[in-house]
Design an enzyme around this catalytic site. Structure first.
Site, mmCIF file in Angstrom:
data_model
loop_
_atom_site.group_PDB
_atom_site.id
_atom_site.type_symbol
_atom_site.label_atom_id
_atom_site.label_comp_id
_atom_site.label_asym_id
_atom_site.label_seq_id
_atom_site.Cartn_x
_atom_site.Cartn_y
_atom_site.Cartn_z
ATOM 1 C CD GLU A 1 -3.084 -0.942 1.995
ATOM 2 O OE1 GLU A 1 -3.898 0.052 1.763
ATOM 3 O OE2 GLU A 1 -3.414 -1.682 2.886
ATOM 4 C CG HIS A 33 7.648 -27.943 8.188
ATOM 5 N ND1 HIS A 33 8.021 -29.106 8.790
ATOM 6 C CD2 HIS A 33 8.043 -26.933 9.116
ATOM 7 C CE1 HIS A 33 8.428 -29.022 9.973
ATOM 8 N NE2 HIS A 33 8.526 -27.885 10.279
ATOM 9 C CE LYS A 76 -11.954 0.004 0.839
ATOM 10 N NZ LYS A 76 -11.405 0.876 2.226
HETATM 11 O O1 PA5 Z 1 -4.961 0.685 4.315
HETATM 12 C C1 PA5 Z 1 -6.070 0.957 3.943
HETATM 13 O O2 PA5 Z 1 -6.484 2.040 3.693
HETATM 14 C C2 PA5 Z 1 -7.086 -0.408 3.622
HETATM 15 O O3 PA5 Z 1 -6.260 -1.482 3.865
HETATM 16 C C3 PA5 Z 1 -8.155 -0.272 4.610
HETATM 17 O O4 PA5 Z 1 -7.663 -0.222 6.005
HETATM 18 C C4 PA5 Z 1 -9.272 -1.305 4.402
HETATM 19 O O5 PA5 Z 1 -9.759 -1.043 3.082
HETATM 20 C C5 PA5 Z 1 -10.493 -1.032 5.263
HETATM 21 O O6 PA5 Z 1 -10.748 0.164 5.584
HETATM 22 P P1 PA5 Z 1 -11.245 0.541 7.110
HETATM 23 O O7 PA5 Z 1 -9.839 0.421 7.549
HETATM 24 O O8 PA5 Z 1 -11.547 2.007 6.946
HETATM 25 O O9 PA5 Z 1 -12.138 -0.236 7.691
#
Ligand code: PA5
Length: 356
Positions: free
Chosen positions: A243, A259, A351
């Site tokens: 990310e 393993h 999303k």
């Molecule tokens: O880091 C991110 O932006 C994502 O991995 C979010 O955490 C994920 O999409 C879930 O969203 P939230 O943390 O708002 O529930």
């Protein structure tokens, strides 16, 4: 990709790439843990829930940057909790959940559909439900139901940059975790010190985080953790590489990787991959032996391995010190690659399309 990592010592380049300030958000981990813990401890909850440590099971549900909080909590509670802990990353609440099950629904935005689906099921089954968010639909639903809600500050630029709040909010909840507040305070202090050592001002020569990012360069990271405490940390490093740095990354843990994975490495398959081995002094002695042997085998198969070591003496300090290092490394890698670490355009688009 800027070669050699020298660009990391150029403040104007850092500012131009890290436009939304991920580096400063990362540096705030210690303060977040302190604040999240306080918020969790002060959350009011119904008297009929009884002994804060007694539940027939604990479920921590959430996705992505919020879901990793569940993995961290499970690793921290493994040696203390009197109840079994399940981490749920998806739409379904585990079938074993009853009115005596403590269910944390964790979503920093409060709007993640999987988390909202779990919340509905937890309500329908009358579980002891605690919502943890910085607003969103989840908070609205909790308020409408007069439920237990841990209301987190909304100042983190992204959910993954709110891990201190998220973990603190859950483990602080009614003293769920054994460590006393001193341990949390000591961990927060250590994280502040480490952040000062790894921040952008500290030059490459004495900044481990910049050094690891430059060492990785254009290679694909494979992060090795170990059973228990560092399992979620290996996953966190992998997710942060995805990310923040926008690169593929992989993770696995010892002893399990001994393993299967060891069989896959050869000078051909090892090309373009670099291993980060996360180490801590509390490893099972046989895991420590395995690490030495596994690194030797991997190196002779052509893999380059770099060990990084946890700091501090408590499990909380050790776990979070390596979380922080990975957060800095992935952010520096993004800067070296010239990509803004904060936005996640593909995830956001996905999303959005699912919402239509
Ligand atoms: O880091 C991110 O932006 C994502 O991995 C979010 O955490 C994920 O999409 C879930 O969203 P939230 O943390 O708002 O529930």
């Amino acid at each position: 990709m800027t070669k050699g990592g020298a660009a990391l010592d150029d403040p104007s380049r850092t500012a131009a790439v890290d436009r939304s300030g991920m580096l400063s958000a990362v540096a705030g981990l210690g303060g977040q843990l302190r604040r999240g813990w306080d918020l969790g401890r002060s959350a009011a909850c119904p008297r009929e829930w009884g002994d804060p440590q007694r539940h027939d099971a604990i479920v921590v549900a959430g996705m992505g940057g919020s879901g990793i909080a569940g993995d961290v909590v499970r690793a921290l509670l493994r040696d203390h909790a009197r109840s079994c802990i399940e981490v749920s990353k998806g739409y379904a609440l585990p079938a074993f959940s009853t009115p005596e099950t403590l269910v944390f629904v964790v979503s920093y935005s409060g709007d993640t559909e999987e988390a909202l689906a779990v919340y509905e099921q937890a309500q329908a089954r009358r579980c002891r439900t605690v919502t943890v968010s910085a607003g969103g639909r989840l908070r609205e639903l909790a308020e409408a139901a007069h439920g237990v809600h841990v209301d987190l500050p909304a100042d983190a630029p992204m959910p993954r940059a709110a891990l201190g709040y998220l973990v603190g909010g859950v483990v602080g909840f009614r003293g769920l975790m054994e460590p006393d507040p001193q341990e949390v305070a000591a961990t927060a202090r250590l994280l502040d010190e480490l952040a000062a050592r790894w921040e952008a001002r500290e030059p490459m020569g004495r900044n481990e985080a910049k050094g690891v990012a430059a060492w990785l360069g254009e290679r694909t990271p494979l992060v090795w953790g170990s059973e228990g405490l560092l399992e979620p940390v290996a996953l966190r490093w992998k997710n942060q590489m995805n990310e923040n740095a926008k690169i593929p990354a992989f993770w696995s843990v010892l002893p399990e990787l001994d393993h299967n994975e060891v069989e896959g490495w050869s000078p051909d398959t090892a090309k373009g991959v670099a291993v980060i081995a996360l180490r801590h002094p509390g490893e099972h002695p046989r895991v420590a032996e395995r690490f030495a042997l596994t690194i030797e085998l991997a190196s002779s198969a052509g893999l380059e391995v770099r060990e990084v070591h946890a700091e501090g003496s408590s499990p909380l300090e050790r776990l979070f010190s390596l979380v922080l290092l990975g957060d800095f490394v992935s952010t520096y890698l993004a800067i070296l690659r010239g990509v803004d670490p904060t936005p996640v355009p593909v995830l956001t688009d996905l999303k959005e399309r699912l919402r239509r």
